[in-house]
Write a protein that holds these residues in place. Structure first.
Motif, PDB file in Angstrom:
ATOM      1  N   THR A  60       9.674 -14.680  34.981  1.00  0.00           N
ATOM      2  CA  THR A  60       9.355 -15.401  33.722  1.00  0.00           C
ATOM      3  C   THR A  60       7.989 -16.545  33.859  1.00  0.00           C
ATOM      4  OG1 THR A  60      11.272 -14.385  32.245  1.00  0.00           O
ATOM      5  CG2 THR A  60       9.608 -16.189  31.576  1.00  0.00           C
ATOM      6  N   ILE A  74       5.011 -14.012  35.155  1.00  0.00           N
ATOM      7  CA  ILE A  74       4.220 -13.723  34.307  1.00  0.00           C
ATOM      8  C   ILE A  74       3.261 -14.533  33.529  1.00  0.00           C
ATOM      9  CG2 ILE A  74       4.451 -12.057  32.078  1.00  0.00           C
ATOM     10  CD1 ILE A  74       7.579 -11.422  33.131  1.00  0.00           C
ATOM     11  N   TYR A  75       3.801 -15.747  33.449  1.00  0.00           N
ATOM     12  CA  TYR A  75       3.028 -16.712  32.590  1.00  0.00           C
ATOM     13  C   TYR A  75       1.306 -17.150  33.623  1.00  0.00           C
ATOM     14  CZ  TYR A  75       4.767 -16.551  27.844  1.00  0.00           C
ATOM     15  OH  TYR A  75       5.395 -15.962  26.640  1.00  0.00           O
ATOM     16  N   ARG A  83      -0.766 -14.390  34.352  1.00  0.00           N
ATOM     17  CA  ARG A  83      -1.436 -13.946  33.720  1.00  0.00           C
ATOM     18  C   ARG A  83      -2.703 -14.613  33.539  1.00  0.00           C
ATOM     19  NH1 ARG A  83      -0.669 -13.600  27.952  1.00  0.00           N
ATOM     20  NH2 ARG A  83      -1.187 -11.826  27.119  1.00  0.00           N
ATOM     21  N   GLU A  84      -2.370 -15.872  33.430  1.00  0.00           N
ATOM     22  CA  GLU A  84      -3.321 -17.509  33.255  1.00  0.00           C
ATOM     23  C   GLU A  84      -3.672 -17.269  34.459  1.00  0.00           C
ATOM     24  OE1 GLU A  84      -1.110 -20.777  31.827  1.00  0.00           O
ATOM     25  OE2 GLU A  84      -0.504 -19.220  29.850  1.00  0.00           O
ATOM     26  N   ASP A  85      -3.821 -16.425  35.800  1.00  0.00           N
ATOM     27  CA  ASP A  85      -4.348 -16.792  36.453  1.00  0.00           C
ATOM     28  C   ASP A  85      -4.712 -17.647  37.440  1.00  0.00           C
ATOM     29  OD1 ASP A  85      -6.497 -13.760  37.225  1.00  0.00           O
ATOM     30  OD2 ASP A  85      -7.971 -14.939  35.286  1.00  0.00           O
ATOM     31  N   LYS A 142      12.260  -4.405  35.833  1.00  0.00           N
ATOM     32  CA  LYS A 142      11.497  -4.250  34.925  1.00  0.00           C
ATOM     33  C   LYS A 142      10.577  -5.220  34.793  1.00  0.00           C
ATOM     34  CE  LYS A 142      13.634  -1.190  31.605  1.00  0.00           C
ATOM     35  NZ  LYS A 142      12.537  -0.222  31.163  1.00  0.00           N
ATOM     36  N   PHE A 143      11.283  -7.173  35.511  1.00  0.00           N
ATOM     37  CA  PHE A 143      10.784  -7.771  35.700  1.00  0.00           C
ATOM     38  C   PHE A 143       9.991  -8.338  36.499  1.00  0.00           C
ATOM     39  CE2 PHE A 143      13.132 -12.110  33.412  1.00  0.00           C
ATOM     40  CZ  PHE A 143      13.737 -11.075  32.197  1.00  0.00           C
ATOM     41  N   LYS A 174       8.294  -5.406  37.711  1.00  0.00           N
ATOM     42  CA  LYS A 174       7.436  -4.498  37.497  1.00  0.00           C
ATOM     43  C   LYS A 174       5.804  -5.423  37.182  1.00  0.00           C
ATOM     44  CE  LYS A 174       6.070  -0.372  35.974  1.00  0.00           C
ATOM     45  NZ  LYS A 174       6.606   1.418  35.248  1.00  0.00           N
ATOM     46  N   GLN A 175       6.482  -6.821  35.840  1.00  0.00           N
ATOM     47  CA  GLN A 175       5.894  -7.204  35.147  1.00  0.00           C
ATOM     48  C   GLN A 175       4.852  -8.415  36.216  1.00  0.00           C
ATOM     49  OE1 GLN A 175       7.964  -7.176  31.412  1.00  0.00           O
ATOM     50  NE2 GLN A 175       6.115  -8.825  30.287  1.00  0.00           N
ATOM     51  N   ARG A 216       2.277  -6.367  37.453  1.00  0.00           N
ATOM     52  CA  ARG A 216       1.628  -6.307  36.897  1.00  0.00           C
ATOM     53  C   ARG A 216       0.034  -7.534  37.294  1.00  0.00           C
ATOM     54  NH1 ARG A 216       1.453  -5.840  31.051  1.00  0.00           N
ATOM     55  NH2 ARG A 216      -0.639  -6.145  30.220  1.00  0.00           N
ATOM     56  N   PHE A 217       0.905  -8.549  37.218  1.00  0.00           N
ATOM     57  CA  PHE A 217      -0.352  -9.794  37.070  1.00  0.00           C
ATOM     58  C   PHE A 217      -1.020 -10.229  37.582  1.00  0.00           C
ATOM     59  CE2 PHE A 217       1.745  -9.939  32.789  1.00  0.00           C
ATOM     60  CZ  PHE A 217       1.531  -9.561  31.897  1.00  0.00           C
ATOM     61  N   ALA A 227      14.837 -17.344  31.137  1.00  0.00           N
ATOM     62  CA  ALA A 227      14.250 -16.659  30.958  1.00  0.00           C
ATOM     63  C   ALA A 227      13.131 -18.155  30.294  1.00  0.00           C
ATOM     64  CB  ALA A 227      13.838 -15.453  30.420  1.00  0.00           C
ATOM     65  N   ALA A 273       8.922 -19.908  30.668  1.00  0.00           N
ATOM     66  CA  ALA A 273       8.529 -19.298  29.805  1.00  0.00           C
ATOM     67  C   ALA A 273       7.375 -21.351  29.868  1.00  0.00           C
ATOM     68  CB  ALA A 273       8.079 -18.589  28.646  1.00  0.00           C
ATOM     69  N   LEU A 276       3.994 -23.471  31.012  1.00  0.00           N
ATOM     70  CA  LEU A 276       3.019 -24.384  30.438  1.00  0.00           C
ATOM     71  C   LEU A 276       2.695 -25.054  30.996  1.00  0.00           C
ATOM     72  CD1 LEU A 276       3.469 -22.456  27.468  1.00  0.00           C
ATOM     73  CD2 LEU A 276       2.931 -22.048  28.931  1.00  0.00           C
TER      74      LEU A 276
END
Lengths: 314, 314
Positions: free
Chosen positions: A19, A22-23, A26-28, A67-68, A70-71, A74-75, A292, A296, A300
């Motif tokens: 998780t 993912i964060y 997603r924020e490069d 699923k986690f 794969k997500q 994706r990023f 999870a 997240a 941050l």
């Protein structure tokens, strides 16, 4: 040759690290994860997860882990296999030893989870999730009006045995020597014994979990009255937890008395630039969605930390 | 007539309350949830949620909320519509006023979330999630190499505008009077202004978000140079947060200076038997998975609290 310096290096690939990744990705934010064994952590090895929100009928642990993953993919996060042996600070960077090689990074997320201590008896590994369990909150509800055995004599074993009475018709509590739980818990336990809901077997050890049709059918025990088989539908084992924090023992990261990583509410450890989340963290509740959720939140905090470093030209 | 006393009464039906209810009802703890408006909370009104782990391609907010609700229903929680106006202690029970009627309960979970303050201009509500946004972490990644407007002049507006530069090709920052952000942030902002990434429009207010093909196409602004239209792909609004905690103002629950509920790390408020989780909680990171994670954790605390009450015969 330009030296690669990572923004964040994550140790572990359970729900919390995935998780967080993912964060961050997603924020490069440049992110690499290292896994020692199975991508998905303990969740991936769980037969059926009934209480991860978003899957009304439950979801097999392996499927959820996929699923986690794969997500994350994706990023664009990178997942490598490797064993971490130390985390050190060298000037402005952190240096993590991966399979004996140093990797430089601006920040580290420790999300290695914890393992349940096993009994090491025949049938235990084979029936994991199908009659051999280590988490009452996770799996207790599968055994409404069933007979259970609980192994252990400490606080958590007694507490979870009492908790499981809300589902089970009867519980055999198997205690190696004597009950070591707190006085309050022992008094409480006595009420369930008096009501015939729990039978306590002292000086008793489980020898084998028996199987029938792919599920647990009973447990063979050895005690003062010799060897016998108890017919139970599942065995819940509470003999301890092993936090995966051994690689931190020579670091500046503070661990609590059980080896869990101590953080503040922003998931910062005692070592600047090193963060922790999920089941390896002291105070974690050891549920997939909580691990999870912490992933997240820690992402941050890590973003802020890296932005601040870069602002200062580091 | 026997008086009904609830074990736990949850205020709100966002991801945090629904997750808590999955846990409590799965453990046969009598649970009722009250909702004022939409089941699923802010998540349900979100067009697409890209970072809730377990949905590799993203999931529409409404669909995710329905899955949560279905899972709760499966374990038997009761959801009623009703407006809560107060929470008081009367002897050993808590009394919650629901549509003017008292409801007795052993414990209360406050999971009412927070709302984003709106501009109240034409196009804003219509384009919510399709060009009108309130969360950069959630939705920024949808606007790679796009032009954005950011509304606000406080710390969060400046911070999020800087954050959004990692995706956007250019940002117009619309400030009603002057920039009120901290000195450090203002210095930081200046670098992005010098680099041509952010243009600051002082004494400027947005009048309307324009639409083309169902998505935002620009924002009409009024400033020192009169009225003009900026062509942007989305408008991000950061003018404040409104915690849904008004009903607590005469209670013993401590709120922070912004109206968020203060808890300790076990999600206990200052009022015994009253717990809080999710976006209404001071320190929450306002992400769906974090709110859900806190819901699982607070459910375990609530279970302990209720078990302890019942052990003492209450």
């Amino acid at each position: 040759m330009t030296e690669v310096i990572r923004d964040v290096l994550m140790v572990g690939t359970g729900p919390s690290a995935l998780t967080a990744a993912i964060y961050t990705t997603r924020e490069d934010i440049d992110t690499i994860l290292y896994e020692r064994a199975t991508i998905g952590g303990l969740a991936a090895t769980t037969d059926m997860i009934d209480n991860y929100p978003g899957f009304p009928e439950g979801v097999p642990g392996m499927e959820l882990a996929e699923k986690f993953e794969k997500q994350v993919a994706r990023f664009g996060a990178q997942i490598d296999f490797g064993d971490i042996s130390s985390v050190k600070r060298e000037d402005e960077y952190l240096v993590v030893e991966v399979d004996g090689q140093p990797v430089k990074t601006r920040s580290v997320l420790i999300a290695t989870g914890s393992d349940y201590k096993k009994l090491g008896i025949p049938g235990e590994a084979e029936l994991y999730g199908r009659g051999a369990h280590y988490c009452a909150t996770c799996d207790g509800a599968f055994y409404k009006e069933k007979k259970l055995a609980v192994v252990g004599g400490g606080n958590s074993a007694v507490q979870e045995a009492i908790f499981l009475t809300r589902y089970a018709s009867h519980i055999d509590l198997l205690v190696r020597s004597s009950v070591k739980a707190s006085e309050v818990l022992q008094e409480d336990l006595q009420k369930y014994v008096d009501a015939g809901k729990i039978t306590v077997h002292l000086e008793t050890k489980p020898l084998e979990i028996t199987e029938e049709g792919g599920r647990a059918s009973g447990v063979i025990i050895e005690g003062p009255e010799g060897t016998q088989t108890l017919n139970v539908d599942a065995v819940f084992v509470f003999v301890g937890l092993i936090p995966n924090s051994g690689f931190l023992k020579d670091s500046d990261v503070t661990l609590d008395e059980t080896g869990l990583v101590v953080t503040n509410e922003r998931f910062e450890t005692s070592m600047p630039g090193v963060f922790a989340s999920g089941d390896v963290r002291s105070g974690a509740v050891r549920q997939v969605v909580s691990a999870a959720g912490e992933g997240a939140a820690v992402a941050l905090t890590i973003r802020e930390y890296i932005d601040d470093l870069k602002r200062r030209g580091l």
